[in-house]
Design an enzyme around this catalytic site. Sequence first.
Site, short mmCIF file in Angstrom:
data_model
loop_
_atom_site.label_atom_id
_atom_site.label_comp_id
_atom_site.label_asym_id
_atom_site.label_seq_id
_atom_site.Cartn_x
_atom_site.Cartn_y
_atom_site.Cartn_z
CE LYS A 32 -6.12 -8.20 -1.97
NZ LYS A 32 -6.07 -8.08 -1.25
CE LYS A 37 -4.61 -1.27 1.82
NZ LYS A 37 -5.45 -0.58 2.93
CE LYS A 94 -11.31 -2.09 0.18
NZ LYS A 94 -12.81 -2.00 1.06
P1 TYM Z 1 -10.26 -5.45 4.20
O1 TYM Z 1 -11.38 -4.15 3.97
O2 TYM Z 1 -9.64 -5.34 2.62
O3 TYM Z 1 -11.07 -6.73 3.42
C1 TYM Z 1 -12.47 -6.97 3.84
C2 TYM Z 1 -13.16 -8.63 3.78
O4 TYM Z 1 -12.01 -9.26 3.34
C3 TYM Z 1 -11.91 -9.63 2.17
N1 TYM Z 1 -11.44 -10.17 1.30
C4 TYM Z 1 -11.07 -11.02 -0.03
N2 TYM Z 1 -11.56 -12.35 0.56
C5 TYM Z 1 -11.37 -13.18 -0.54
N3 TYM Z 1 -10.98 -12.85 -1.82
C6 TYM Z 1 -10.44 -11.05 -1.76
N4 TYM Z 1 -10.26 -11.16 -3.53
C7 TYM Z 1 -10.69 -10.68 -1.19
N5 TYM Z 1 -10.54 -9.57 -1.00
C8 TYM Z 1 -11.02 -8.95 0.07
C9 TYM Z 1 -9.84 -9.88 3.42
O5 TYM Z 1 -10.13 -10.89 4.00
C10 TYM Z 1 -11.20 -9.62 4.37
O6 TYM Z 1 -11.45 -10.39 4.86
N6 TYM Z 1 -7.52 -5.05 7.82
C11 TYM Z 1 -8.85 -5.39 7.46
C12 TYM Z 1 -10.03 -4.96 7.73
C13 TYM Z 1 -10.46 -5.75 9.68
C14 TYM Z 1 -10.10 -7.16 10.47
C15 TYM Z 1 -9.85 -6.16 11.47
C16 TYM Z 1 -10.08 -7.95 10.08
C17 TYM Z 1 -9.96 -4.49 10.75
N7 TYM Z 1 -9.35 -5.05 11.44
C18 TYM Z 1 -10.10 -7.25 13.05
C19 TYM Z 1 -10.45 -8.91 11.32
C20 TYM Z 1 -10.30 -9.25 12.63
C21 TYM Z 1 -8.68 -5.44 5.85
O7 TYM Z 1 -8.31 -4.70 5.58
O8 TYM Z 1 -9.47 -5.94 5.41
#
Ligand code: TYM
Length: 342
Positions: free
Chosen positions: A201, A118, A204
């Site tokens: 992957k 990032k 967004k």
């Molecule tokens: P974020 O917002 O990027 O994504 C949210 C969730 O979606 C999953 N994900 C995917 N799974 C499969 N294939 C994909 N292409 C894909 N893109 C996204 C992510 O693995 C995630 O589960 N840091 C985290 C948010 C967070 C969090 C937490 C998660 C903050 N605090 C505590 C768990 C526990 C994030 O940026 O996810």
Amino acid sequence: MTEAAFTPRVFSGIQPSGNLHLGNYLGALKRFAEAQNKGIQTLYCMVDLHAITVWQDPADLARATRELAAGFIASGLDPARSILFNQSQVAEHTQMAWVFNCVARMGWMQRMTQFKDKAGKNAQNASLGLFAYPALMAADILTYHATHVPVGEDQKQHLELTRDIAIKFNHDYGVEFFPIPEPVIEGAATRVMSLRDGSSKMSKSDPSDMSRINLTDDADTIAKKIRKAKTDPEPLPSEVAGLEGRPEARNLVNIYAALADMTVDQVMAEAGGKPFSEFKPMLADLAVDRIAPISTEMARLMQDLSEIDRILADGAARARAIAAPILRQTYEIMGMVGAREV
Ligand code: TYM
């Protein structure tokens, strides 16, 4: 105290920064609902404080947070059974994050691949928050003594860091206060790939909207994106092993399996040997059947923003009731005077 001594509790979060897509749905939301439906206590958070580690326009952030709440509910999360809230309403997350900033080591943080991705080439200009991001994520989880964290594959390293923080805190203070949470990365679609490129992957931030299916896409758009998804010229193989080296075919099969609640083997038994001209319409029908109702329901929920705000405020109050005593005990363990009254 062993891990078994902690009551099972599920926590996970999603950033309100841009559209929800099929990867978020299959890797996270759909599995959040499955955990809820097993009767385990579940907390799901819209992590707005994580989102601002990169610039967010204020009006867009507010809209994205409410739209994400609508996406949670439309994906089957019931605000009566799961605690749904946005992170900034529960101050204990940031208070605990400071504690963990003092537990985590610079070297641990510097190894985080998501920060490197990032921040890109200009890491000196990245926010301090982006660097500290995983310590806030550990706080999200550990402030609830959560034992299980359903996420997609890309969050694995952050979950390992969370475990390291819990272990170090317990060790440094000679307590067994924090559980060591388990990442739950299961199913056929823990890493959904771009529809335009099977080696990157679905995300967004991809500039091409054709690379992803958004949960706000209508039926025609979903079908079109699948019709135009990149594939190779060969028909599907008859066995799973034949998907080796064919990332686009593998991705579409994985998506089909996850949407249909089938194993990859079952999909191959049904669709093995078919050309994409036959398999893509099958997948498009299935995706429209599963995703279009979510998009319709999200649009309906977005008609009543005050109801969404009420749900988030109610969830935040219930979350705080769990988080506050755990933060107070953490402070007590550390020797903070007056911690009992926190
Ligand atoms: P974020 O917002 O990027 O994504 C949210 C969730 O979606 C999953 N994900 C995917 N799974 C499969 N294939 C994909 N292409 C894909 N893109 C996204 C992510 O693995 C995630 O589960 N840091 C985290 C948010 C967070 C969090 C937490 C998660 C903050 N605090 C505590 C768990 C526990 C994030 O940026 O996810």
